[in-house]
Design a protein around this motif. Structure first.
Motif, PDB file in Angstrom:
ATOM      1  N   ALA A  66       0.935  -1.659  -0.026  1.00 31.07           N
ATOM      2  CA  ALA A  66      -0.351  -0.520  -0.028  1.00 31.07           C
ATOM      3  C   ALA A  66       0.883   1.323  -0.016  1.00 31.07           C
ATOM      4  N   ALA A  67       2.170   0.950   0.324  1.00 30.41           N
ATOM      5  CA  ALA A  67       2.626   2.597   0.382  1.00 30.41           C
ATOM      6  C   ALA A  67       3.959   2.472  -0.835  1.00 30.41           C
ATOM      7  N   GLY A  68       3.775   1.387  -2.131  1.00 27.73           N
ATOM      8  CA  GLY A  68       3.959   1.584  -2.634  1.00 27.73           C
ATOM      9  C   GLY A  68       5.601   0.218  -3.131  1.00 27.73           C
ATOM     10  N   CYS A  69       5.638  -0.847  -1.796  1.00 27.58           N
ATOM     11  CA  CYS A  69       7.070  -1.179  -1.862  1.00 27.58           C
ATOM     12  C   CYS A  69       6.943  -2.801  -2.654  1.00 27.58           C
ATOM     13  N   PRO A  70       7.213  -2.620  -3.601  1.00 25.87           N
ATOM     14  CA  PRO A  70       7.241  -3.687  -4.527  1.00 25.87           C
ATOM     15  C   PRO A  70       7.751  -4.802  -3.577  1.00 25.87           C
ATOM     16  N   THR A  71       6.909  -5.897  -3.693  1.00 25.03           N
ATOM     17  CA  THR A  71       6.745  -7.607  -3.009  1.00 25.03           C
ATOM     18  C   THR A  71       6.770  -8.771  -3.703  1.00 25.03           C
ATOM     19  N   HIS A  72       7.129  -9.773  -3.186  1.00 28.44           N
ATOM     20  CA  HIS A  72       6.867 -10.839  -3.898  1.00 28.44           C
ATOM     21  C   HIS A  72       6.944 -11.803  -3.666  1.00 28.44           C
ATOM     22  N   THR A  73       6.919 -12.994  -4.206  1.00 30.36           N
ATOM     23  CA  THR A  73       6.858 -14.372  -3.232  1.00 30.36           C
ATOM     24  C   THR A  73       8.175 -14.922  -4.302  1.00 30.36           C
ATOM     25  N   ASP A  74       8.863 -15.630  -3.499  1.00 28.72           N
ATOM     26  CA  ASP A  74      10.229 -16.452  -4.380  1.00 28.72           C
ATOM     27  C   ASP A  74       9.272 -18.455  -4.844  1.00 28.72           C
ATOM     28  N   SER A  75      10.699 -18.651  -5.244  1.00 26.35           N
ATOM     29  CA  SER A  75      10.533 -19.816  -5.740  1.00 26.35           C
ATOM     30  C   SER A  75       9.356 -20.659  -3.819  1.00 26.35           C
ATOM     31  N   ASP A  76      10.760 -20.605  -2.778  1.00 27.74           N
ATOM     32  CA  ASP A  76       9.981 -21.231  -2.240  1.00 27.74           C
ATOM     33  C   ASP A  76       8.584 -20.980  -1.653  1.00 27.74           C
ATOM     34  N   GLY A  77       7.726 -20.521  -1.979  1.00 29.67           N
ATOM     35  CA  GLY A  77       6.808 -19.212  -1.679  1.00 29.67           C
ATOM     36  C   GLY A  77       6.745 -18.170  -0.514  1.00 29.67           C
ATOM     37  N   GLN A  78       7.858 -17.633   0.020  1.00 21.94           N
ATOM     38  CA  GLN A  78       8.015 -17.172   1.226  1.00 21.94           C
ATOM     39  C   GLN A  78       7.760 -15.231   0.412  1.00 21.94           C
ATOM     40  N   LEU A  79       6.864 -14.470   1.447  1.00 19.33           N
ATOM     41  CA  LEU A  79       6.077 -13.406   0.682  1.00 19.33           C
ATOM     42  C   LEU A  79       8.115 -12.776   0.642  1.00 19.33           C
ATOM     43  N   ARG A  80       8.072 -11.905   0.021  1.00 24.02           N
ATOM     44  CA  ARG A  80       9.747 -10.891   0.652  1.00 24.02           C
ATOM     45  C   ARG A  80       8.987  -9.387  -0.004  1.00 24.02           C
ATOM     46  N   ALA A  81       9.828  -8.744   0.524  1.00 23.86           N
ATOM     47  CA  ALA A  81       9.994  -7.037  -0.464  1.00 23.86           C
ATOM     48  C   ALA A  81      11.154  -6.851  -0.223  1.00 23.86           C
ATOM     49  N   SER A  82      11.122  -5.649  -0.873  1.00 26.20           N
ATOM     50  CA  SER A  82      12.365  -4.653  -1.563  1.00 26.20           C
ATOM     51  C   SER A  82      13.386  -4.427  -1.074  1.00 26.20           C
ATOM     52  N   ALA A  83      13.964  -5.452  -0.366  1.00 25.71           N
ATOM     53  CA  ALA A  83      15.370  -4.460   0.270  1.00 25.71           C
ATOM     54  C   ALA A  83      15.693  -2.827  -0.334  1.00 25.71           C
ATOM     55  N   GLY A  84      16.068  -2.820  -1.682  1.00 30.21           N
ATOM     56  CA  GLY A  84      16.001  -1.323  -1.848  1.00 30.21           C
ATOM     57  C   GLY A  84      15.083  -0.285  -1.483  1.00 30.21           C
ATOM     58  N   TRP A  85      13.786  -0.488  -1.973  1.00 32.20           N
ATOM     59  CA  TRP A  85      12.938   0.726  -1.482  1.00 32.20           C
ATOM     60  C   TRP A  85      13.168   0.587  -0.106  1.00 32.20           C
ATOM     61  N   LEU A  86      12.942  -0.051   0.810  1.00 29.48           N
ATOM     62  CA  LEU A  86      12.949  -0.168   2.172  1.00 29.48           C
ATOM     63  C   LEU A  86      14.285   0.849   2.714  1.00 29.48           C
ATOM     64  N   LEU A  87      15.725   0.514   2.003  1.00 35.05           N
ATOM     65  CA  LEU A  87      16.727   1.959   2.245  1.00 35.05           C
ATOM     66  C   LEU A  87      16.146   3.216   1.457  1.00 35.05           C
ATOM     67  N   GLU A  88      15.022   2.806   0.257  1.00 40.46           N
ATOM     68  CA  GLU A  88      14.797   4.565  -0.091  1.00 40.46           C
ATOM     69  C   GLU A  88      14.103   4.962   0.422  1.00 40.46           C
ATOM     70  N   HIS A  89      13.219   3.855   1.452  1.00 40.11           N
ATOM     71  CA  HIS A  89      12.227   4.015   2.230  1.00 40.11           C
ATOM     72  C   HIS A  89      12.726   5.133   3.142  1.00 40.11           C
ATOM     73  N   ILE A  90      13.655   4.927   3.921  1.00 34.86           N
ATOM     74  CA  ILE A  90      14.543   5.942   4.673  1.00 34.86           C
ATOM     75  C   ILE A  90      15.660   6.862   4.791  1.00 34.86           C
ATOM     76  N   GLY A  91      15.224   7.039   3.374  1.00 35.74           N
ATOM     77  CA  GLY A  91      15.660   7.636   2.469  1.00 35.74           C
ATOM     78  C   GLY A  91      17.607   7.805   1.929  1.00 35.74           C
ATOM     79  N   TYR A  92      17.711   6.593   2.040  1.00 34.99           N
ATOM     80  CA  TYR A  92      19.255   6.491   0.824  1.00 34.99           C
ATOM     81  C   TYR A  92      18.476   6.952  -0.617  1.00 34.99           C
ATOM     82  N   ARG A  93      19.995   7.175  -1.217  1.00 34.65           N
ATOM     83  CA  ARG A  93      19.638   7.621  -2.666  1.00 34.65           C
ATOM     84  C   ARG A  93      20.807   6.871  -4.135  1.00 34.65           C
ATOM     85  N   PRO A  94      21.070   6.646  -4.149  1.00 37.41           N
ATOM     86  CA  PRO A  94      21.680   6.588  -5.104  1.00 37.41           C
ATOM     87  C   PRO A  94      22.610   7.910  -4.887  1.00 37.41           C
TER      88      PRO A  94
END
Ligand SMILES: Cc1cc2nc3c(=O)[nH]c(=O)nc-3n(C[C@H](O)[C@H](O)[C@H](O)COP(=O)(O)OP(=O)(O)OC[C@H]3O[C@@H](n4cnc5c(N)ncnc54)[C@H](O)[C@@H]3O)c2cc1C
Length: 344
Positions: A257-285
């Motif tokens: 809902a906040a815009g973070c990409p999520t996906h289900t990995d090949s083991d069926g585990q939901l995962r969130a984007s680590a890159g988005w989480l870093l950008e969420h707390i203010g980091y940028r390229p």
């Protein structure tokens, strides 16, 4: 004679002296290496391929470092459209993917452009664009340092999971000498990853020719800064520094809902984007994280090292980034690169 540093053997270019380095250039070198390590009364060496997924200690390694540089691909069995291909551990994975594309062999086309060696790829079940080593790995030949003998490990025995394996959890016990894959003389495996489908101008589920998929993967990796250019500004890096973290369904709903990409990995585990989480707390390229350590100019999740960087500083930076993300979101990030050498 000046000693070799781990910095010179790793892409982050960090790490102190290695007491003793053995480069394995041909399969015949292996028996000598085992003998030498035994004579030095060492239980097991540190093993490196291209050093593209490790953080090597500033203190170096007070023992033997084995660098796997063996090359070669042999088609060992052809059965109808299935071809078994045995690859020496030091063979670059991206060269293997290019060879398979030229031979019209499907199964590893999406692994093109992943830096490093074929022997290291099972260690974190390397993968990209919806494909991973476990999709086609049949077996490995390994040296078992605990048993002091050569063994064949069927893929099922390697416990290959999302960026994880038995090797990752037991560093040093087994050295991969060869990997055998089941490839198929056919169009590429069905496309499962939307950015790859977009790059190909096709839709999910289609099966383009292998060489087209390989070229599209390389083009997409180039555009996203996911290729390792040893002469470019981001030469000193180890790729993504954090794994995409596992999340609960509730966390995934909130993050999506906040815009973070999520996906289900090949083991069926939901995962969130680590890159988005870093950008969420203010980091940028391009952001400076600490002395000599920055987010790459192309990707927040890739940290590059520069003059003044140390391995200790790099690990501290990862610890601080993970803590900041956890405070802000409740989700802890796990580093992806392995720590090698002597750490306090
Ligand atoms: C720009 C960039 C992009 C990347 N993209 C991806 C990606 O898309 N997907 C992905 O999965 N990874 C990716 N990586 C990470 C890295 O490329 C892979 O983990 C690769 O498999 C590492 O290979 P290496 O030879 O460099 O291993 P090294 O860094 O040398 O070693 C990694 C680990 O494997 C062990 N090891 C190495 N060789 C052997 C062996 N023969 N036997 C037993 N253990 C061994 C080492 O001790 C260490 O623990 C990327 C890295 C970079 C720099």
């Amino acid at each position: 004679m000046p000693s070799t540093t781990l910095a010179s053997l790793t892409t982050l270019r960090l790490g102190g002296p290695a007491e003793h380095v053995l480069t394995i250039s041909t399969p015949a070198d292996w028996a000598d290496a085992v003998r030498t390590i035994g004579q030095r009364h060492e239980q097991a060496p540190v093993v490196l391929g291209h050093g593209s997924n490790v953080i090597a200690s500033d203190a170096g390694h007070p023992g033997t470092v084995v660098v796997m540089n063996t090359r070669g691909i042999t088609a060992t069995r052809v059965d109808g459209t299935t071809v078994d291909v045995t690859v020496q551990a030091g063979h670059p994975l991206t060269d293997l993917a290019a060879w398979a594309a030229a031979e019209h062999l499907a199964g590893i086309e999406c692994l093109a452009g992943i830096p490093g060696t074929t022997g290291a790829a099972p260690v974190q079940n390397a993968g990209a664009y919806g494909q991973q080593i476990s999709d086609t790995l049949d077996h490995l030949t390994v040296w078992d340092w605990e048993m002091g003998s050569m063994r064949t490990l069927p893929a099922e025995a390697c416990r290959l999971r999302h960026r994880d394996s038995r090797f990752k959890n037991n560093p040093g016990r087994w050295t991969v000498l060869t990997a055998t894959f089941h490839l198929t003389r056919s169009p590429a495996a069905p496309v499962t990853y939307q950015p790859l489908a977009d790059e190909l101008g096709t839709s999910i589920g289609t099966r383009p020719p292998v060489a087209e998929v390989t070229a599209a993967v390389l083009a997409n990796r180039h555009r996203r800064g996911l290729l390792l250019d040893p002469h470019g500004p981001a030469a000193r890096q180890a790729g993504s520094v954090f794994l995409n973290p596992p999340v609960t369904a509730t966390q995934a709903t909130r993050l999506s809902a906040a815009g973070c990409p999520t996906h289900t990995d090949s083991d069926g585990q939901l995962r969130a984007s680590a890159g988005w989480l870093l950008e969420h707390i203010g980091y940028r390229p391009g952001y400076k994280i600490a002395d000599g350590i920055r987010c790459s100019d192309r990707r927040t999740l890739t940290l590059t090292t520069h003059d003044g960087a140390t391995a200790t500083g790099f690990v501290q930076a990862l610890t601080e980034l993970s803590a900041q993300v956890e405070i802000a979101t409740g989700i802890a990030l796990q580093p992806e690169p392995a720590m090698v050498g002597a750490w306090p």
